[in-house]
Design a protein around this motif. Structure first.
Motif, short mmCIF file in Angstrom:
data_model
loop_
_atom_site.label_atom_id
_atom_site.label_comp_id
_atom_site.label_asym_id
_atom_site.label_seq_id
_atom_site.Cartn_x
_atom_site.Cartn_y
_atom_site.Cartn_z
N TRP A 135 0.77 -1.15 0.19
CA TRP A 135 0.00 -0.14 0.03
C TRP A 135 0.82 1.47 0.14
O TRP A 135 0.67 2.01 -0.61
N LEU A 136 1.80 1.19 0.95
CA LEU A 136 2.81 2.41 0.95
C LEU A 136 3.58 2.62 -0.57
O LEU A 136 3.66 3.76 -0.94
N HIS A 137 3.66 1.48 -0.91
CA HIS A 137 4.46 1.71 -2.27
C HIS A 137 3.74 2.33 -3.48
O HIS A 137 3.85 2.98 -4.30
N THR A 138 2.28 1.86 -3.33
CA THR A 138 1.30 2.35 -4.50
C THR A 138 1.11 3.94 -4.16
O THR A 138 0.96 5.00 -4.82
N GLN A 139 1.36 4.40 -2.80
CA GLN A 139 1.01 5.90 -2.32
C GLN A 139 2.45 6.72 -2.92
O GLN A 139 2.41 7.81 -3.30
N VAL A 140 3.76 5.99 -2.79
CA VAL A 140 4.76 6.97 -3.34
C VAL A 140 5.20 6.65 -4.71
O VAL A 140 5.99 7.06 -5.24
N ALA A 141 4.37 5.72 -5.56
CA ALA A 141 4.56 5.56 -6.88
C ALA A 141 4.28 6.75 -7.81
O ALA A 141 4.93 6.96 -8.77
N PHE A 142 3.32 7.44 -7.38
CA PHE A 142 2.75 8.47 -8.08
C PHE A 142 2.61 8.29 -9.72
O PHE A 142 2.93 9.12 -10.45
N GLU A 143 1.85 7.29 -10.00
CA GLU A 143 1.53 7.01 -11.03
C GLU A 143 0.49 7.82 -11.67
O GLU A 143 -0.40 8.37 -10.97
N LYS A 144 0.14 8.14 -12.91
CA LYS A 144 -0.59 8.76 -13.54
C LYS A 144 -1.94 8.09 -13.61
O LYS A 144 -1.84 6.85 -13.96
N PRO A 145 -2.99 8.72 -13.59
CA PRO A 145 -4.40 8.04 -13.55
C PRO A 145 -4.69 7.32 -14.96
O PRO A 145 -5.24 6.39 -14.87
N GLN A 146 -3.99 7.87 -15.98
CA GLN A 146 -4.18 7.15 -17.30
C GLN A 146 -3.56 5.68 -17.45
O GLN A 146 -3.89 4.83 -18.22
N ASN A 147 -2.57 5.53 -16.35
CA ASN A 147 -1.82 4.15 -16.31
C ASN A 147 -2.82 3.01 -15.51
O ASN A 147 -2.36 1.87 -15.49
N LYS A 148 -3.79 3.59 -14.98
CA LYS A 148 -4.65 2.63 -14.14
C LYS A 148 -5.41 1.82 -15.17
O LYS A 148 -5.71 2.34 -16.33
N PRO A 149 -5.81 0.49 -14.94
CA PRO A 149 -6.65 -0.13 -15.68
C PRO A 149 -8.05 0.24 -15.87
O PRO A 149 -8.71 0.82 -15.07
N GLU A 150 -8.50 -0.04 -17.09
CA GLU A 150 -9.68 0.52 -17.44
C GLU A 150 -11.01 -0.34 -16.78
O GLU A 150 -10.51 -1.46 -16.79
N GLN A 151 -11.90 0.12 -16.42
CA GLN A 151 -13.03 -0.91 -16.13
C GLN A 151 -13.98 -0.91 -17.11
O GLN A 151 -14.53 -0.05 -17.68
N VAL A 152 -14.24 -2.22 -17.50
CA VAL A 152 -14.98 -2.35 -18.66
C VAL A 152 -16.22 -3.04 -18.22
O VAL A 152 -16.18 -4.11 -17.34
N ALA A 153 -17.53 -2.70 -18.27
CA ALA A 153 -18.75 -3.41 -17.80
C ALA A 153 -19.18 -4.51 -18.76
O ALA A 153 -19.24 -4.22 -19.70
N ILE A 154 -19.47 -5.25 -18.12
CA ILE A 154 -19.84 -6.74 -18.88
C ILE A 154 -21.07 -7.27 -18.23
O ILE A 154 -20.78 -7.52 -17.14
N GLU A 155 -22.06 -7.62 -18.96
CA GLU A 155 -23.40 -7.92 -18.40
C GLU A 155 -23.29 -9.62 -18.54
O GLU A 155 -22.89 -9.95 -19.71
N VAL A 156 -23.42 -10.11 -17.34
CA VAL A 156 -23.51 -11.65 -17.30
C VAL A 156 -24.73 -12.33 -16.82
O VAL A 156 -25.42 -11.87 -15.83
N VAL A 157 -24.97 -13.12 -17.72
CA VAL A 157 -26.36 -13.72 -17.44
C VAL A 157 -26.43 -14.92 -17.21
O VAL A 157 -25.85 -15.86 -17.84
N GLN A 158 -26.90 -15.43 -15.84
CA GLN A 158 -26.99 -16.60 -15.47
C GLN A 158 -27.82 -17.47 -15.96
O GLN A 158 -29.21 -17.13 -15.67
N LEU A 159 -27.57 -18.76 -16.48
CA LEU A 159 -28.88 -19.51 -16.99
C LEU A 159 -29.30 -20.57 -16.07
O LEU A 159 -28.27 -21.13 -15.42
N GLU A 160 -30.32 -20.89 -15.90
CA GLU A 160 -30.87 -21.93 -14.83
C GLU A 160 -30.93 -23.12 -15.66
O GLU A 160 -31.69 -23.04 -16.82
#
Length: 178
Positions: free
Chosen positions: A110-135
């Motif tokens: 956690w401390l390493h992520t705090q001092v890394a100062f990475e730019k927000p654009q390097n963060k992974p994108e979040q893609v929404a995928i709809e999953v339908v569960q079939l019975e």
């Protein structure tokens, strides 16, 4: 809906830093973060009493909140709070071992992520995928609900039996101690 992370591969090296210098910086960074890990482990070992007190406070608050959230019946709620107070030493031992084993590394990461100062654009994108569960088999709604009610009644019987057994053991132990 499920969230899937997709890492971006557009990472560029700064033109002012050449690759050999970058490697030495990364090596120094890894070495210093290892030093932080060792210092945290030393801190936890030397301040074990403080860690125990912190875990006790967290257990007191967490157990009461969990019991209040899960058990609405007052008599059962009170009994479970008594049982939770008696199980505190066991929790303390297990939690202290887990804390010593895992927390220095978690805190270091956690401390390493705090001092890394990475730019927000390097963060992974979040893609929404709809999953339908079939019975596989369609169960009529009334049959499904009646089966659910039967399962709940079965669980209530088990909980009542376990609670009565626990109370009986508690009473017998209290009588023998007196």
């Amino acid at each position: 809906m499920t969230i899937v992370r997709r890492n971006t591969l557009n990472r560029t090296v700064s033109p002012s830093v050449s690759p050999p210098e970058n490697l030495t910086e990364k090596y120094m960074e890894a070495e210093r973060m290892h030093d932080v890990l060792l210092l945290l482990q030393n801190l936890i070992n030397s301040e074990e009493a403080t860690v125990k007190l912190i875990l006790d406070c967290l257990y007191d608050v967490g157990s009461v909140n969990l019991i209040n959230q899960k058990l609405r019946l007052k008599p059962l709620n009170r009994v479970m709070k008594l049982i939770a107070r008696m199980s505190k030493p066991v929790f303390r031992t297990i939690a202290l071992n887990w804390f010593k084993k895992n927390c220095p590394q978690l805190i270091t990461n956690w401390l390493h992520t705090q001092v890394a100062f990475e730019k927000p654009q390097n963060k992974p994108e979040q893609v929404a995928i709809e999953v339908v569960q079939l019975e596989p088999y369609a169960i009529p709604q009334t049959e499904n609900l009646s089966q659910e009610v039967q399962n709940l009644r079965y669980q209530i019987r088990w909980l009542a039996g376990i609670s009565i057994t626990a109370i009986a053991i508690l009473v017998v132990t209290a009588i023998r101690l007196n």
